[in-house]
Design an enzyme around this catalytic site. Structure first.
Site, PDB file in Angstrom:
ATOM      1  N   SER A 183       0.802  -1.224   0.000  1.00 37.76           N
ATOM      2  CA  SER A 183       0.000   0.000   0.000  1.00 37.76           C
ATOM      3  C   SER A 183       0.834   1.272   0.000  1.00 37.76           C
ATOM      4  CB  SER A 183      -0.946  -0.009   1.192  1.00 37.76           C
ATOM      5  OG  SER A 183      -0.231  -0.205   2.384  1.00 37.76           O
ATOM      6  N   HIS A 211      -5.567  -3.453  -1.775  1.00 42.78           N
ATOM      7  CA  HIS A 211      -5.363  -2.438  -2.816  1.00 42.78           C
ATOM      8  C   HIS A 211      -5.419  -3.033  -4.219  1.00 42.78           C
ATOM      9  CE1 HIS A 211      -4.441   1.260  -0.583  1.00 42.78           C
ATOM     10  NE2 HIS A 211      -3.984   0.451   0.359  1.00 42.78           N
ATOM     11  N   LYS A 242     -11.824   0.660   0.161  1.00 40.28           N
ATOM     12  CA  LYS A 242     -10.958   1.367  -0.777  1.00 40.28           C
ATOM     13  C   LYS A 242     -11.689   1.506  -2.124  1.00 40.28           C
ATOM     14  CE  LYS A 242      -7.068   0.519   2.061  1.00 40.28           C
ATOM     15  NZ  LYS A 242      -6.286  -0.538   2.678  1.00 40.28           N
TER      16      LYS A 242
END
Ligand SMILES: *Cc1c(COP(=O)(O)O)cnc(C)c1O
Length: 395
Positions: A183, A211, A242
């Site tokens: 990340s 991610h 996210k």
């Protein structure tokens, strides 16, 4: 006057401030769109993980509102007693299909998903092989399990194999766990090679795709899809906070394991279920990504443009191969000053320092989003160039 027993806290906070590592919270007053209101100011958002712009999408918000009307504000029970809504099950099915795995378990956060998944699979007699730069939530989940943790060098399958060979025989069973996309650097784990080592030695395999979901693979199906390793990774950890734009964690993978976690995972058994509004919004996001790859394609187009331009300006953007764009500055105070000046210029991009990244590797981390227009990106690039020159980071 601070009580004597608490003086040490003041001293630690002072040291943080002196070294440029004190975290100053900014306050948001808008959705995390391309532009957002931060500390009362309208600024370009290069900072949130809203990769696809879904956080402010009408379909997600409508689904959340309808779910509140149908199910109420909160479930008021843990999943295992009275908190499993039809919505939770629908989301788990949709996510399993999206990721092409057998089953999935929805928990309160990605952070929690690692705590849910690791301790039931390994214990005191076992060993965990963990990448040196793994996310804090993997590290904490691993610690909770009380298994022996052996760290292998970052993205280094040869080092992993050497450590497995040397150590595995002393233990009952082993697990290998890695971030999919790291990340802070935006690099990607060599999942195929890690899988090859794991298969050779019979390790349980786990990847944290926080991610990667909504970013990598076909239409954002994640890192396992990116490598074509379907059915090979035992457990995929994920997040809805996210690219999916909402909140919550997911443990996806083999049905045998996911069903076992429904019996054993402590956040599932002892912490209340996610709210109807959040769950419904997550479901809407999965349905949107199942239906269309447009947003993911836009994200990659923006990423290519923004990173290319930043390199052209002379910035060091590290080894990222994803929309995560670290602008490497080294010194934590320089990174904080850079971020402050960007903010004055109307650009929101936070400095990140130790302990989130190693000492001496402070940076501004830009998160590219599909929500940014070309004009938005050009505005950001112009300001990066201006501040970079003012602070002698670029020529
Ligand atoms: C962000 C992140 C998490 C935490 O996810 P949340 O849903 O925000 O709790 C877990 N693992 C990795 C690798 C992450 O990057």
């Amino acid at each position: 006057m601070t009580e004597q027993k608490l003086v040490w806290i003041e001293e630690e906070v002072k040291a943080l401030k002196e070294s440029g590592l004190f975290i100053n919270l900014r306050t948001i007053d808008s959705p995390p769109g391309a532009w957002m209101t931060v500390d009362g100011k309208r600024v370009l958002n290069l900072c949130t993980n809203n990769y696809l712009g879904l956080a402010d999408d009408a379909r997600l918000k409508d689904a959340a509102k309808a779910a509140i009307d149908r199910f109420g504000a909160g479930p008021t029970a843990v999943r295992s007693i009275a908190g499993t809504l039809s919505l939770h099950k629908e989301l788990e099915r949709a996510m399993a299909e999206f990721k092409r795995v057998e089953d999935a378990l929805y928990v309160q956060a990605g952070f929690v998903a690692n705590q849910a998944a690791i301790p039931p699979l390994v214990g005191k007699e076992d060993v965990i092989f963990s990448d040196r730069l793994n996310h804090a939530s993997i590290i904490d989940g691993a610690r909770l399990s009380r298994a022996k943790i052996i760290v292998y060098e970052h993205c280094d399958p040869a080092d992993l194999e050497a450590k497995v060979k040397e150590n595995l025989p002393q233990y009952r069973r082993g697990l290998v766990v890695t971030d999919g996309v790291f990340s802070m650097d935006g690099d990607v784990a060599p999942l195929d090679k890690i899988y090859a080592v794991a298969e050779k030695y019979g390790l349980i395999t786990m990847v944290d795709d926080a991610h990667g979901e909504g970013v990598l693979g076909h239409g954002g199906r994640g890192i396992v899809d990116h490598f074509g390793l379907h059915g090979k990774f035992d457990v995929e950890i994920g997040t809805f906070s996210k690219a999916f734009g909402v909140v919550g964690g997911i443990v996806a993978g083999k049905k045998l394991i996911v069903d076992f976690l429904r019996q054993k995972a402590r956040p599932f058994l002892f912490s209340s279920a996610v709210t109807p509004a959040d769950t419904a919004a997550c479901l809407a996001a999965v349905q949107m990504l199942t239906a269309s790859t447009d947003l993911v394609e836009q994200l990659w187009e923006n990423t290519k443009y923004f990173k290319g331009q930043m390199k052209g300006l002379g910035f060091d953007v590290g080894n990222s191969v994803t929309p995560i764009t670290p602008v490497m500055l080294g010194d934590a105070k320089l990174a904080q000053a850079f971020s402050r000046q960007l903010f004055e210029e109307g650009v929101f991009a936070m400095a990140i320092g130790f302990p989130t990244v190693p000492q001496g590797l402070a940076r501004i981390r830009v998160m590219v989003s599909a929500a940014l227009s070309k004009d938005d990106m050009n505005f950001g690039l112009e300001k990066f160039a201006k501040v970079g020159k003012a602070l002698n980071v670029i020529a």
